[in-house]
Design a protein around this motif. Structure first.
Motif, mmCIF file in Angstrom:
data_model
loop_
_atom_site.group_PDB
_atom_site.id
_atom_site.type_symbol
_atom_site.label_atom_id
_atom_site.label_comp_id
_atom_site.label_asym_id
_atom_site.label_seq_id
_atom_site.Cartn_x
_atom_site.Cartn_y
_atom_site.Cartn_z
ATOM 1 N N GLY A 233 0.804 -1.216 0.000
ATOM 2 C CA GLY A 233 0.000 0.000 0.000
ATOM 3 C C GLY A 233 0.835 1.262 0.000
ATOM 4 N N THR A 234 2.024 1.169 -0.591
ATOM 5 C CA THR A 234 2.927 2.320 -0.652
ATOM 6 C C THR A 234 3.007 2.832 -2.088
ATOM 7 N N SER A 235 3.769 3.880 -2.289
ATOM 8 C CA SER A 235 3.946 4.413 -3.640
ATOM 9 C C SER A 235 5.070 3.659 -4.346
ATOM 10 N N ILE A 236 5.031 3.680 -5.663
ATOM 11 C CA ILE A 236 6.084 3.029 -6.453
ATOM 12 C C ILE A 236 7.421 3.711 -6.195
ATOM 13 N N GLU A 237 7.386 5.028 -6.060
ATOM 14 C CA GLU A 237 8.625 5.777 -5.809
ATOM 15 C C GLU A 237 9.275 5.345 -4.499
ATOM 16 N N ALA A 238 8.457 5.092 -3.470
ATOM 17 C CA ALA A 238 8.994 4.648 -2.174
ATOM 18 C C ALA A 238 9.656 3.287 -2.293
ATOM 19 N N GLU A 239 9.073 2.407 -3.101
ATOM 20 C CA GLU A 239 9.640 1.072 -3.279
ATOM 21 C C GLU A 239 10.927 1.109 -4.093
ATOM 22 N N VAL A 240 11.001 2.043 -5.045
ATOM 23 C CA VAL A 240 12.243 2.217 -5.802
ATOM 24 C C VAL A 240 13.364 2.670 -4.865
ATOM 25 N N LYS A 241 13.037 3.602 -3.973
ATOM 26 C CA LYS A 241 14.039 4.068 -3.005
ATOM 27 C C LYS A 241 14.482 2.941 -2.081
ATOM 28 N N LYS A 242 13.560 2.036 -1.759
ATOM 29 C CA LYS A 242 13.897 0.900 -0.902
ATOM 30 C C LYS A 242 14.913 -0.016 -1.597
ATOM 31 N N VAL A 243 14.731 -0.231 -2.903
ATOM 32 C CA VAL A 243 15.685 -1.041 -3.661
ATOM 33 C C VAL A 243 17.058 -0.374 -3.649
ATOM 34 N N ILE A 244 17.077 0.942 -3.815
ATOM 35 C CA ILE A 244 18.340 1.688 -3.802
ATOM 36 C C ILE A 244 19.033 1.530 -2.449
#
Length: 287
Positions: free
Chosen positions: A102-113
Motif C-alpha cells: 500500500g505504498t507508492s512506487i517511488e517509495a519502493e524504488v528508493k527501498k531497492v536503492i
C-alpha cells in the motif's frame, strides 16, 4: 521448400538475423522464442525441427559471444545487457511491492536503492548486475506464487491497451506537447477499487468502443481455437501472443502488442470466417 531441403542453412541465417536484431536492440532477447516458432509450424519432423532450433540458438549465441566477452573485460560481467535486471528493479518489483504494502512506487524504488546500495542511475550499467541480481532473485524466491499471480493479472492490459491513446501520445510528443499517462485500470481492480476500475473501463467513450471491438475479436479467437483446434499454426500463434503478454507484464502498452497484432487479427478472422461458413451451411440446409 528451402526449410525442408536445407534446414541447417535456413537455421544459420535465422541465427544471424536474430543476433543482428539483438545487437541493434538487446530487448530482442525477450522475443527469442518467437524466432523459433516458425520452425515448429513447418513440415519438418520433430527430430529435424529440434536440431534446426538448436542450430539457430547456437549460431545466435556464437555471434553474440564476442560482445559478451567484451563486456566481461570492461565490466567483469559476462552478459549481453543489463536490461532484464534494470526492468525488474525499475518496474516489476516496485509495482508489486507497492500493491502488497500500500505504498507508492517511488517509495519502493528508493527501498531497492537503499537495500542494494546501487543508485538508480547505475541500474543500466552491466557492472551493477552482481549487486542487483541476487537481490531480485531473493525477492522472487520469497514472493514467487503471489508475484506470479499478480503478474498474470496485470498482464491483461496487453490485450486492451488503446491503439488510439498510444497514437495520441506519440503525436503529442512529436509536437512537444505534454501527454498525461493514466495507469491501467487493472491496477485499480487488484487494489479493490472496483468503482474506479469500471469508471476507467467505460470512459472515455472511444476507449470503451475499442475494448468492445477487442472483446469481439476475443470471442471469434476462442471460437477459432475450439473449431479448428487441430491446426498447429493456431496454437503456435496463440502461444506467441500469450508469451509476449506475460513477458511485458505490468508495463504492457499498445506498442508492445504491435508485433503480435497480425497474429491476433489472423486468429480472429479465422474464427469469424469459420462461424460465417457454418451459419451459411445451416441456412442452405434449412432452405
Amino acid at each position: 521448400k528451402y526449410m525442408g531441403e536445407k534446414p541447417w542453412l535456413i537455421a544459420s541465417l535465422g541465427g544471424l538475423v536474430t543476433a543482428m536484431a539483438m545487437y541493434v536492440r538487446p530487448i530482442g532477447f525477450f522475443a527469442f522464442p518467437i524466432f523459433l516458432a516458425p520452425i515448429i509450424v513447418t513440415k519438418l519432423t520433430w527430430r529435424k525441427a529440434t536440431i534446426t532450433s538448436i542450430i539457430l540458438i547456437l549460431v545466435t549465441l556464437l555471434l553474440l559471444a564476442p560482445w559478451m566477452e567484451r563486456n566481461q573485460r570492461e565490466t567483469g560481467v559476462f552478459g549481453l545487457s543489463s536490461l532484464l535486471t534494470q526492468s525488474i528493479a525499475t518496474y516489476n518489483l516496485p509495482m508489486f511491492e507497492s500493491h502488497q504494502n500500500g505504498t507508492s512506487i517511488e517509495a519502493e524504488v528508493k527501498k531497492v536503492i537503499t537495500d542494494t546500495g546501487v543508485p538508480q542511475t547505475d541500474w543500466m550499467e552491466l557492472s551493477s548486475n552482481p549487486l542487483l541480481k541476487p537481490y531480485l532473485i531473493d525477492f522472487l524466491k520469497n514472493n514467487l506464487f503471489s508475484y506470479l499471480k499478480w503478474h498474470a493479472v496485470v498482464s491483461i492490459p496487453f490485450f486492451f491497451a488503446s491503439d488510439l491513446e498510444w497514437s495520441g501520445s506519440v503525436y503529442s510528443l512529436a509536437i512537444h506537447k505534454t501527454w498525461h499517462y493514466s495507469q491501467a485500470a487493472i491496477f485499480d481492480l487488484v487494489k479493490g477499487a472496483v468503482g474506479v476500475f469500471f469508471g476507467k473501463i467505460i470512459h472515455p467513450w472511444w476507449k470503451f468502443s475499442e475494448r468492445l471491438l477487442i472483446c469481439l475479436f476475443a470471442v471469434f479467437s476462442i471460437y477459432a481455437l475450439i473449431t479448428i483446434r487441430r491446426k498447429k499454426v493456431i496454437w503456435i500463434m496463440t502461444g506467441v501472443i500469450l508469451y509476449l503478454a506475460l513477458a511485458t507484464g505490468p508495463v504492457a502498452t499498445a506498442r508492445h502488442r504491435f508485433p503480435v497484432d497480425p497474429f491476433i487479427y489472423l486468429i480472429a478472422s479465422a474464427g469469424m470466417m469459420t462461424y460465417l461458413n457454418s451459419r451459411s451451411k445451416q441456412t442452405s440446409s434449412q432452405s
